[in-house]
Design an enzyme around this catalytic site. Structure first.
Site, PDB file in Angstrom:
ATOM      1  N   HIS A  12       7.158  -6.197   0.777  1.00 48.09           N
ATOM      2  CA  HIS A  12       7.163  -5.270  -0.374  1.00 48.09           C
ATOM      3  C   HIS A  12       7.481  -3.834   0.071  1.00 48.09           C
ATOM      4  O   HIS A  12       6.908  -2.874  -0.440  1.00 48.09           O
ATOM      5  CB  HIS A  12       5.843  -5.361  -1.167  1.00 48.09           C
ATOM      6  CG  HIS A  12       4.606  -5.020  -0.379  1.00 48.09           C
ATOM      7  ND1 HIS A  12       3.409  -5.668  -0.559  1.00 48.09           N
ATOM      8  CD2 HIS A  12       4.370  -4.094   0.580  1.00 48.09           C
ATOM      9  CE1 HIS A  12       2.500  -5.157   0.250  1.00 48.09           C
ATOM     10  NE2 HIS A  12       3.055  -4.194   0.939  1.00 48.09           N
ATOM     11  N   HIS A  59      -1.837   0.723  -1.790  1.00 44.48           N
ATOM     12  CA  HIS A  59      -1.617   1.665  -0.691  1.00 44.48           C
ATOM     13  C   HIS A  59      -2.226   3.021  -1.048  1.00 44.48           C
ATOM     14  O   HIS A  59      -1.520   4.021  -1.162  1.00 44.48           O
ATOM     15  CB  HIS A  59      -0.121   1.792  -0.394  1.00 44.48           C
ATOM     16  CG  HIS A  59       0.541   0.487  -0.050  1.00 44.48           C
ATOM     17  ND1 HIS A  59       0.836  -0.462  -1.002  1.00 44.48           N
ATOM     18  CD2 HIS A  59       0.947  -0.020   1.137  1.00 44.48           C
ATOM     19  CE1 HIS A  59       1.411  -1.504  -0.403  1.00 44.48           C
ATOM     20  NE2 HIS A  59       1.480  -1.262   0.885  1.00 44.48           N
ATOM     21  N   HIS A 193       5.721  -5.016  11.274  1.00 44.78           N
ATOM     22  CA  HIS A 193       6.106  -3.604  11.201  1.00 44.78           C
ATOM     23  C   HIS A 193       4.943  -2.707  11.612  1.00 44.78           C
ATOM     24  O   HIS A 193       3.781  -3.072  11.471  1.00 44.78           O
ATOM     25  CB  HIS A 193       6.623  -3.211   9.806  1.00 44.78           C
ATOM     26  CG  HIS A 193       5.653  -3.299   8.673  1.00 44.78           C
ATOM     27  ND1 HIS A 193       5.011  -4.443   8.297  1.00 44.78           N
ATOM     28  CD2 HIS A 193       5.245  -2.360   7.777  1.00 44.78           C
ATOM     29  CE1 HIS A 193       4.258  -4.225   7.230  1.00 44.78           C
ATOM     30  NE2 HIS A 193       4.367  -2.961   6.892  1.00 44.78           N
ATOM     31  N   GLU A 240      -0.781  -7.173   7.017  1.00 41.42           N
ATOM     32  CA  GLU A 240      -0.505  -7.540   5.611  1.00 41.42           C
ATOM     33  C   GLU A 240      -0.219  -9.036   5.459  1.00 41.42           C
ATOM     34  O   GLU A 240      -0.376  -9.598   4.377  1.00 41.42           O
ATOM     35  CB  GLU A 240       0.696  -6.741   5.081  1.00 41.42           C
ATOM     36  CG  GLU A 240       0.406  -5.268   4.870  1.00 41.42           C
ATOM     37  CD  GLU A 240       1.582  -4.533   4.227  1.00 41.42           C
ATOM     38  OE1 GLU A 240       1.362  -3.434   3.737  1.00 41.42           O
ATOM     39  OE2 GLU A 240       2.717  -5.063   4.230  1.00 41.42           O
TER      40      GLU A 240
HETATM   41 FE   LIG Z   1       2.377  -2.610   2.211  1.00 43.15          FE
END
Ligand SMILES: [Fe+2]
Length: 323
Positions: A12, A59, A193, A240
């Site tokens: 996302h 977030h 990431h 995540e």
């Molecule tokens: Fe995220």
């Protein structure tokens, strides 16, 4: 009875949302990313779910660091896009499904998963980007969406095993809902990431691809992975990926992988995407099959009630024997 027909995972990445909003999807860099979702949109148009359950993480948009629910279920009628610093994304308001969401809350909490019930919430790119990737950019999202936010931004996030078992509990909840709804569940975030620190920009394709393989064929291998391994192998934000296990826990043990896409990078993140289908069952058939089944049923009922049929039922035995 409601039923989860399929699970979808997508990254996302916020930059994907920005590329859509700024109309950069045809630029070569972004065309590569979006090209991987052309088939996904076709699949979604065919699947036509009645409801989507979107597993994502907030977030710091709806929840500040003052309040971090581990699992927060959106039970509201609608969820506006959040302002993430550049104004709200120009995407439709997400319509919820308060009745099914409340049913899930009741079932899951009484099953000893203590969800936070959220009756007012804005949703950020974590949810809206996957909706774009799977539905495109319509004027309205084509079905209600129940958001379920998982804490992966502040230690300690839930374990992969806990996420998987939550998926199991959601599945049980959905299957005890009396209305005949076809539900698709999204697991979002990842893949590898890291956005800050000395390892910023880390991408580990070998880990990502292995994760996708096991997600499809052997998810029990994934539920045992400790947080530290996600951090080491997939970067700080790679955690995540535990959210994908909520999706996987909600599916059958054996699933059909109908589509997969992996590309690097999008912004500074590996993009992974997979569509897993449960084996079709009775009322949860695809639209065309359901239409044919309904037509057959209607024809059969009509024939059974017709005068000719009644007459035949009372006809002399010789008529029947003569056939
Ligand atoms: Fe995220």
């Amino acid at each position: 009875m409601a039923r989860i027909i399929a699970g979808v995972t997508t990254s996302h990445v916020p930059a994907i949302g920005a590329a859509i909003d700024l109309k950069k999807t045809e630029e070569p860099y972004w065309k590569r990313v979006f090209g991987g979702f052309t088939k996904s949109k076709e699949w979604m148009a065919q699947a036509k779910p009645d409801v989507v359950i979107g597993i994502y993480n907030d977030h710091a948009s709806a929840f500040s660091v003052e309040l971090i629910p581990t699992f927060a279920l959106g039970c509201a009628a609608e969820f506006p896009p959040a302002d993430e610093g550049w104004g709200p994304r120009p995407v439709p308001v997400v319509r919820g499904h308060p009745k099914l969401a409340s049913h899930i809350a009741q079932s899951v909490i009484l099953d000893e998963f203590d969800l936070t019930i959220v009756n007012k919430m804005e949703v950020d790119h974590g949810l809206t980007v996957p909706l774009n990737l799977m539905f495109g950019s319509p004027a309205e999202w084509p079905c209600p969406v129940i958001p379920l936010a998982v804490n992966v931004v502040m230690y300690p996030p839930p374990t992969g095993h806990r996420c998987f078992m939550l998926g199991r509990a959601i599945r049980k909840a959905v299957e005890s809902y009396p209305e005949d709804l076809r539900v698709v569940i999204f697991g979002t975030g990842g893949l590898s990431h890291q956005i800050s620190g000395p390892r910023a920009g880390l991408i580990n394709s070998k880990w990502d691809k292995s994760f996708l393989d096991n997600l499809s064929k052997d998810p029990q291998k994934l539920v045992k992975i400790p947080h530290i391994d996600y951090m080491r192998e997939a970067g700080a934000e790679g955690i995540e990926m535990v959210m994908w296990l909520v999706m996987r826990g909600a599916l059958d043990d054996k699933v059909e992988e109908v589509y997969r896409y992996y590309t690097v990078p999008a912004s500074n993140t590996a993009v992974g995407h997979i569509i897993l289908e449960n084996k079709p069952r009775g009322a949860s058939r695809r639209p065309a099959a359901r239409k044919r089944a309904a037509a057959r049923k209607a024809k059969s009922a009509k024939t059974a009630k017709s005068p000719a049929r009644r007459a035949a039922a009372h006809a002399k035995p010789t008529v029947i024997r003569g056939r």
